[in-house]
Motif scaffolding. Structure first.
Motif, PDB file in Angstrom:
ATOM      1  N   THR A  39       0.993  -1.209  -0.107  1.00 21.48           N
ATOM      2  CA  THR A  39      -0.015  -0.019  -0.116  1.00 21.48           C
ATOM      3  C   THR A  39       0.840   1.300  -0.157  1.00 21.48           C
ATOM      4  O   THR A  39       0.541   2.240   0.788  1.00 21.48           O
ATOM      5  N   GLY A  40       1.806   1.342  -0.740  1.00 21.92           N
ATOM      6  CA  GLY A  40       2.930   2.202  -0.961  1.00 21.92           C
ATOM      7  C   GLY A  40       2.214   3.471  -1.786  1.00 21.92           C
ATOM      8  O   GLY A  40       1.169   3.274  -2.191  1.00 21.92           O
ATOM      9  N   GLU A  41       2.843   4.709  -1.993  1.00 25.17           N
ATOM     10  CA  GLU A  41       2.280   5.740  -2.612  1.00 25.17           C
ATOM     11  C   GLU A  41       1.745   5.190  -4.030  1.00 25.17           C
ATOM     12  O   GLU A  41       0.700   5.746  -4.396  1.00 25.17           O
ATOM     13  N   VAL A  42       2.826   4.731  -4.759  1.00 29.42           N
ATOM     14  CA  VAL A  42       2.510   4.550  -6.051  1.00 29.42           C
ATOM     15  C   VAL A  42       1.240   3.391  -6.206  1.00 29.42           C
ATOM     16  O   VAL A  42       0.375   3.354  -6.986  1.00 29.42           O
ATOM     17  N   ARG A  44      -0.988   2.985  -4.156  1.00 32.25           N
ATOM     18  CA  ARG A  44      -2.400   3.498  -3.705  1.00 32.25           C
ATOM     19  C   ARG A  44      -2.760   4.398  -4.918  1.00 32.25           C
ATOM     20  O   ARG A  44      -4.135   4.464  -5.375  1.00 32.25           O
ATOM     21  N   ARG A  45      -2.127   4.988  -5.549  1.00 34.49           N
ATOM     22  CA  ARG A  45      -2.537   5.875  -6.617  1.00 34.49           C
ATOM     23  C   ARG A  45      -2.989   5.060  -7.890  1.00 34.49           C
ATOM     24  O   ARG A  45      -3.901   5.493  -8.544  1.00 34.49           O
ATOM     25  N   ARG A  97      -9.435  12.592  -6.205  1.00 35.78           N
ATOM     26  CA  ARG A  97      -8.496  12.056  -5.215  1.00 35.78           C
ATOM     27  C   ARG A  97      -7.387  11.727  -6.088  1.00 35.78           C
ATOM     28  O   ARG A  97      -6.093  11.789  -5.612  1.00 35.78           O
ATOM     29  N   MET A 101      -3.449  13.036  -5.035  1.00 35.13           N
ATOM     30  CA  MET A 101      -2.345  12.138  -5.025  1.00 35.13           C
ATOM     31  C   MET A 101      -1.238  12.378  -5.915  1.00 35.13           C
ATOM     32  O   MET A 101       0.036  11.678  -5.915  1.00 35.13           O
ATOM     33  N   VAL A 150      -6.132   0.387   3.062  1.00 40.12           N
ATOM     34  CA  VAL A 150      -5.545   1.720   2.987  1.00 40.12           C
ATOM     35  C   VAL A 150      -5.632   2.521   4.292  1.00 40.12           C
ATOM     36  O   VAL A 150      -4.684   3.245   4.404  1.00 40.12           O
ATOM     37  N   ASP A 155      -3.995   6.336   5.134  1.00 35.51           N
ATOM     38  CA  ASP A 155      -4.495   6.964   3.917  1.00 35.51           C
ATOM     39  C   ASP A 155      -6.192   7.095   4.435  1.00 35.51           C
ATOM     40  O   ASP A 155      -6.950   6.343   3.486  1.00 35.51           O
ATOM     41  N   THR A 158      -8.572   8.173   1.256  1.00 28.06           N
ATOM     42  CA  THR A 158      -8.805   7.126   0.350  1.00 28.06           C
ATOM     43  C   THR A 158      -9.892   6.246   0.768  1.00 28.06           C
ATOM     44  O   THR A 158     -10.815   5.677   0.190  1.00 28.06           O
TER      45      THR A 158
END
Lengths: 268, 176
Positions: A39-42, A44-45, A97, A101, A150, A155, A158
């Motif tokens: 569930t890192g930044e990329v 989640r995006r 969203r 991000m 998430v 986060d 989200t």
């Protein structure tokens, strides 16, 4: 009027892709999507982008049902028209969203596979059985789990967004269940169409499912099919009017794993 | 002379036919329109048109017609609607719907309010006035969308002229 035709994939006749912005790369199978581990930044995006794309597809499907079945009962057409509006709000909220991000539409590959399958069926009850009762109900299980993951990653924005979407999906599944039952009561042959639609979906899934150990373009090793079945969102499936027997069968297929409600144990 | 009860019923039923057709046109355009933002706008308006049709369809029952009864408008107007439905280019679709068809629909609703007995037929007037508010909002929303996407209006003069040349689209039947 411009219509979308059909494509032949092996022994399967599927609906050709709906129109998409030129910025999107449309792929045909899960193995081509950029679903990341964790569930890192990329990750989640990409998740938000994938859900935005899925909501566009759900909008396309509901709209196509409104357009292609003018003789459907008015009450059912109203439900489908309302679903169109719901899906548009989901697309817009997920796009908002995504931009928050730092993402953009077209950033990751997408699939419109649910359209290819559902809109290949020539009858409305079959489409309700496939899209609303099976695929959207399955998405309730998936999203229910994602919200927890998430949120665990910190986060909350989200997570709250996904929960706002999930609550609308309950009604989409519920009206699918209600109308299938209603139509089957007045014409038992409807059940045959439902069975054929479910069989078609199962056949497509077997044909296209990724094999255990396959690696997607971003290096994620895909699990066995049985490992990919999400925990069952029992609470929301009940609200969507699945019977206890139906939920038991779904739980059995998922190895009796179910989601614990997020607010369970909290103060009223 | 204000509209008779039968004329009111048939006119409301004709409006319902048109709103259902607008819903179907917008719905058919969603999967065949590439731009995500346009899909979103059309999807929202599908629900608007459905609600308009539903409210009008409840009113037909109060005017001696079946509930959710639609009456087909004149052949010329049906052909005009079919012609708009067949447009493929996104900018032309938006222009045809929002700059040609809907202003015509708006004009006919306003004319209905002028011609009916607004006291006795107040339930119809309330429905029509609510629809008129939605039509204003829809055109405002398409204006915002154009600003956001750069999809500029196409030439709608032909369509506007065709629509404007139709004095009425209602085909009265029976004793009306």
């Amino acid at each position: 009027m411009k219509d979308i035709g059909f494509i032949q994939v092996g022994d399967l006749t599927l609906r050709a892709d709906p129109a998409r912005d030129s910025c999107f790369t449309v792929v045909r199978s899960d193995t081509e999507l950029h679903e990341y581990e964790g569930t890192g930044e990329v990750a989640r995006r990409e998740l938000v982008h994938r859900h935005m794309s899925n909501e566009i597809t759900s909008l396309d499907i509901a709209a196509q049902c409104v357009a292609e079945f003018p003789d459907a009962p008015w009450g059912l057409r109203m439900e489908l028209a309302r679903q169109c509006w719901d899906e548009t709000r989901h697309v817009a909220a997920l796009h908002r969203r995504l931009k928050e991000m730092g993402g953009r539409k077209g950033e990751f590959p997408i699939s419109a596979f649910e359209w290819n399958i559902t809109c290949a069926l020539d009858n409305l009850v079959g489409r309700l059985a496939t899209q609303n009762r099976t695929l959207e109900a399955g998405a309730m299980d998936v999203v229910g789990g994602l919200i927890r993951n998430v949120r665990a990653a910190g986060d909350n924005r989200t997570a709250d967004l996904l929960d706002g979407i999930l609550v609308d999906e309950i009604q989409h599944v519920r009206f699918g269940n209600q109308w299938i039952k209603r139509m089957a009561e007045s014409d038992p042959r409807v059940l045959l169409k439902v069975a054929m639609a479910v069989r078609f979906l199962a056949h497509v899934n077997v044909t296209f499912q990724a094999a255990e150990g396959e690696v997607n373009p971003v290096g994620r090793v895909l699990e066995a099919v049985t490992e990919r079945i999400p925990a069952v969102n029992v609470e929301d499936r009940r609200l969507a009017e699945f019977s206890d027997e139906e939920i038991h069968e779904i739980l059995r297929q998922a190895g009796f794993r179910s989601l614990v409600p997020e607010n369970e144990g909290s103060a009223p | 002379m204000p509209l008779t009860v039968a004329e009111r019923g048939q006119t409301i039923a004709t409006f319902r036919f048109i709103e259902v057709r607008l819903m179907e046109i917008a719905a058919a355009w969603v999967p065949t329109t590439p731009e995500m933002e346009v899909k979103v706008l059309l999807g929202k308006h599908i629900w608007d048109f459905a609600q308009h049709a539903d409210a009008l369809g409840k009113r037909t029952f109060e005017l001696r017609l079946p509930e959710q009864f639609s009456q087909r408008p004149s052949d010329v107007y049906v052909q005009l609607l079919d012609g708009v439905a067949a447009i493929e280019d996104t900018a032309r679709r938006l222009t045809a719907l929002y700059d040609a068809l809907l202003p015509g629909v708006e004009r006919r609703y306003l004319r209905y309010i002028e011609r009916t007995d607004t006291l006795l037929d107040a339930p119809s007037v309330v429905i029509v006035e609510r629809i008129l508010q939605d039509l204003v909002r829809q055109r405002r929303e398409v204006g915002s969308l154009r600003g956001e996407t750069g999809l500029m209006p196409a030439n709608a003069e032909d369509l506007r002229r065709q629509d404007g040349s139709l004095d009425t689209v209602v085909v009265l039947r029976g004793e009306a």
